[in-house]
Design a protein around this motif. Sequence first.
Motif, PDB file in Angstrom:
ATOM      1  N   GLY A  42       0.777  -1.225   0.000  1.00  0.00           N
ATOM      2  CA  GLY A  42       0.000   0.000   0.000  1.00  0.00           C
ATOM      3  C   GLY A  42       0.810   1.277   0.000  1.00  0.00           C
ATOM      4  N   LYS A  43       2.127   1.147  -0.102  1.00  0.00           N
ATOM      5  CA  LYS A  43       2.985   2.337  -0.082  1.00  0.00           C
ATOM      6  C   LYS A  43       3.802   2.422  -1.362  1.00  0.00           C
ATOM      7  CE  LYS A  43       3.406   2.762   4.931  1.00  0.00           C
ATOM      8  NZ  LYS A  43       4.356   2.966   6.063  1.00  0.00           N
ATOM      9  N   GLN A  44       4.347   3.604  -1.596  1.00  0.00           N
ATOM     10  CA  GLN A  44       5.193   3.802  -2.759  1.00  0.00           C
ATOM     11  C   GLN A  44       6.594   3.265  -2.487  1.00  0.00           C
ATOM     12  OE1 GLN A  44       5.029   8.017  -3.766  1.00  0.00           O
ATOM     13  NE2 GLN A  44       3.373   7.630  -5.208  1.00  0.00           N
ATOM     14  N   ARG A  45       7.279   2.932  -3.564  1.00  0.00           N
ATOM     15  CA  ARG A  45       8.662   2.499  -3.435  1.00  0.00           C
ATOM     16  C   ARG A  45       9.497   3.694  -2.985  1.00  0.00           C
ATOM     17  NH1 ARG A  45      11.210  -1.139  -8.200  1.00  0.00           N
ATOM     18  NH2 ARG A  45       9.205  -2.153  -7.731  1.00  0.00           N
ATOM     19  N   GLU A  46      10.411   3.432  -2.039  1.00  0.00           N
ATOM     20  CA  GLU A  46      11.224   4.507  -1.500  1.00  0.00           C
ATOM     21  C   GLU A  46      12.688   4.110  -1.444  1.00  0.00           C
ATOM     22  OE1 GLU A  46       9.939   5.329   2.499  1.00  0.00           O
ATOM     23  OE2 GLU A  46      10.557   3.370   3.249  1.00  0.00           O
ATOM     24  N   LEU A  47      13.542   5.104  -1.546  1.00  0.00           N
ATOM     25  CA  LEU A  47      14.972   4.866  -1.434  1.00  0.00           C
ATOM     26  C   LEU A  47      15.323   4.508   0.003  1.00  0.00           C
ATOM     27  CD1 LEU A  47      17.926   5.076  -2.584  1.00  0.00           C
ATOM     28  CD2 LEU A  47      17.870   7.456  -1.790  1.00  0.00           C
ATOM     29  N   VAL A  48      16.172   3.486   0.148  1.00  0.00           N
ATOM     30  CA  VAL A  48      16.712   3.133   1.460  1.00  0.00           C
ATOM     31  C   VAL A  48      18.150   3.647   1.557  1.00  0.00           C
ATOM     32  CG1 VAL A  48      17.305   1.257   3.014  1.00  0.00           C
ATOM     33  CG2 VAL A  48      15.247   1.088   1.602  1.00  0.00           C
ATOM     34  N   ALA A  49      18.968   3.274   0.588  1.00  0.00           N
ATOM     35  CA  ALA A  49      20.371   3.699   0.583  1.00  0.00           C
ATOM     36  C   ALA A  49      20.937   3.532  -0.819  1.00  0.00           C
ATOM     37  CB  ALA A  49      21.193   2.883   1.574  1.00  0.00           C
ATOM     38  N   ALA A  55      32.159   5.533  -3.883  1.00  0.00           N
ATOM     39  CA  ALA A  55      31.780   5.187  -2.505  1.00  0.00           C
ATOM     40  C   ALA A  55      31.060   6.295  -1.753  1.00  0.00           C
ATOM     41  CB  ALA A  55      32.980   4.695  -1.707  1.00  0.00           C
ATOM     42  N   SER A  56      30.558   7.286  -2.433  1.00  0.00           N
ATOM     43  CA  SER A  56      29.689   8.255  -1.765  1.00  0.00           C
ATOM     44  C   SER A  56      28.350   7.587  -1.480  1.00  0.00           C
ATOM     45  CB  SER A  56      29.463   9.475  -2.663  1.00  0.00           C
ATOM     46  OG  SER A  56      30.670  10.167  -2.870  1.00  0.00           O
ATOM     47  N   THR A  57      27.829   7.823  -0.289  1.00  0.00           N
ATOM     48  CA  THR A  57      26.599   7.158   0.118  1.00  0.00           C
ATOM     49  C   THR A  57      25.492   8.155   0.437  1.00  0.00           C
ATOM     50  OG1 THR A  57      27.349   7.063   2.411  1.00  0.00           O
ATOM     51  CG2 THR A  57      27.822   5.148   1.032  1.00  0.00           C
ATOM     52  N   ASN A  58      24.277   7.640   0.351  1.00  0.00           N
ATOM     53  CA  ASN A  58      23.090   8.422   0.670  1.00  0.00           C
ATOM     54  C   ASN A  58      22.105   7.492   1.354  1.00  0.00           C
ATOM     55  OD1 ASN A  58      21.197  10.542   0.646  1.00  0.00           O
ATOM     56  ND2 ASN A  58      20.289   9.801  -1.263  1.00  0.00           N
ATOM     57  N   ALA A  63      16.916   4.916   7.723  1.00  0.00           N
ATOM     58  CA  ALA A  63      17.997   3.937   7.660  1.00  0.00           C
ATOM     59  C   ALA A  63      19.278   4.403   8.354  1.00  0.00           C
ATOM     60  CB  ALA A  63      18.318   3.603   6.208  1.00  0.00           C
ATOM     61  N   LYS A  64      19.398   5.683   8.557  1.00  0.00           N
ATOM     62  CA  LYS A  64      20.627   6.233   9.133  1.00  0.00           C
ATOM     63  C   LYS A  64      20.883   5.660  10.521  1.00  0.00           C
ATOM     64  CE  LYS A  64      20.514  10.583   6.569  1.00  0.00           C
ATOM     65  NZ  LYS A  64      20.283  12.045   6.635  1.00  0.00           N
ATOM     66  N   GLY A  65      22.118   5.219  10.742  1.00  0.00           N
ATOM     67  CA  GLY A  65      22.494   4.686  12.042  1.00  0.00           C
ATOM     68  C   GLY A  65      22.186   3.219  12.234  1.00  0.00           C
ATOM     69  N   TYR A  79      25.899  -4.400  -1.187  1.00  0.00           N
ATOM     70  CA  TYR A  79      25.409  -5.046   0.029  1.00  0.00           C
ATOM     71  C   TYR A  79      24.641  -4.033   0.868  1.00  0.00           C
ATOM     72  CZ  TYR A  79      29.205  -8.169  -1.338  1.00  0.00           C
ATOM     73  OH  TYR A  79      30.042  -8.989  -2.050  1.00  0.00           O
ATOM     74  N   LEU A  80      23.689  -4.537   1.628  1.00  0.00           N
ATOM     75  CA  LEU A  80      22.990  -3.704   2.600  1.00  0.00           C
ATOM     76  C   LEU A  80      22.957  -4.466   3.920  1.00  0.00           C
ATOM     77  CD1 LEU A  80      21.467  -1.011   3.013  1.00  0.00           C
ATOM     78  CD2 LEU A  80      19.348  -2.306   2.671  1.00  0.00           C
ATOM     79  N   GLN A  81      23.727  -4.006   4.871  1.00  0.00           N
ATOM     80  CA  GLN A  81      23.717  -4.581   6.219  1.00  0.00           C
ATOM     81  C   GLN A  81      22.657  -3.843   7.022  1.00  0.00           C
ATOM     82  OE1 GLN A  81      25.529  -7.197   7.594  1.00  0.00           O
ATOM     83  NE2 GLN A  81      24.151  -6.899   9.347  1.00  0.00           N
ATOM     84  N   MET A  82      21.679  -4.583   7.486  1.00  0.00           N
ATOM     85  CA  MET A  82      20.569  -3.990   8.222  1.00  0.00           C
ATOM     86  C   MET A  82      20.587  -4.504   9.655  1.00  0.00           C
ATOM     87  SD  MET A  82      17.535  -4.175   5.374  1.00  0.00           S
ATOM     88  CE  MET A  82      17.453  -5.969   5.356  1.00  0.00           C
ATOM     89  N   ASN A  83      20.780  -3.601  10.597  1.00  0.00           N
ATOM     90  CA  ASN A  83      20.806  -3.934  12.021  1.00  0.00           C
ATOM     91  C   ASN A  83      19.639  -3.264  12.727  1.00  0.00           C
ATOM     92  OD1 ASN A  83      23.286  -5.295  11.583  1.00  0.00           O
ATOM     93  ND2 ASN A  83      24.438  -3.423  11.975  1.00  0.00           N
TER      94      ASN A  83
END
Length: 122
Positions: A42-49, A55-58, A63-65, A79-83
């Motif tokens: 039910g939601k729009q696709r959104e940027l995570v990272a 190697a510049s990141t956004n 998702a920050k932190g 890769y996306l490490q999700m903690n």
Amino acid sequence: QVQLVESGGGLVQSGGSLRLSCAASGNIFSINAMGWYRQAPGKQRELVAAITSDASTNYADSAKGRFTISRDNAKNTVYLQMNSLKPEDTAVYYCNAKLRVRSDPLRVRNYWGQGTQVTVSS
């Protein structure tokens, strides 16, 4: 011509961790940037990272932190490490690549993976 293959999704309890991988293959000349998006029901696709070739990141504020994006340029893999996952992180996660193909190296094209489900239980 180009394929993005994701892996690493699954079911995890709140507070847990997951690592997503996405490998790009095919007729690739160069990759400008790779990233992860997500779409909850039910939601729009959104940027995570996202991460560029230098190697510049956004990161999305959500998702920050907690999430870390990284890239292996030699393997065309991101890769996306999700903690510290939360139930609100539950979504289908899509890999994205902005790249040039060998047959047309002047044009930047946008590619998507098939998506991988991440479910965080409370």
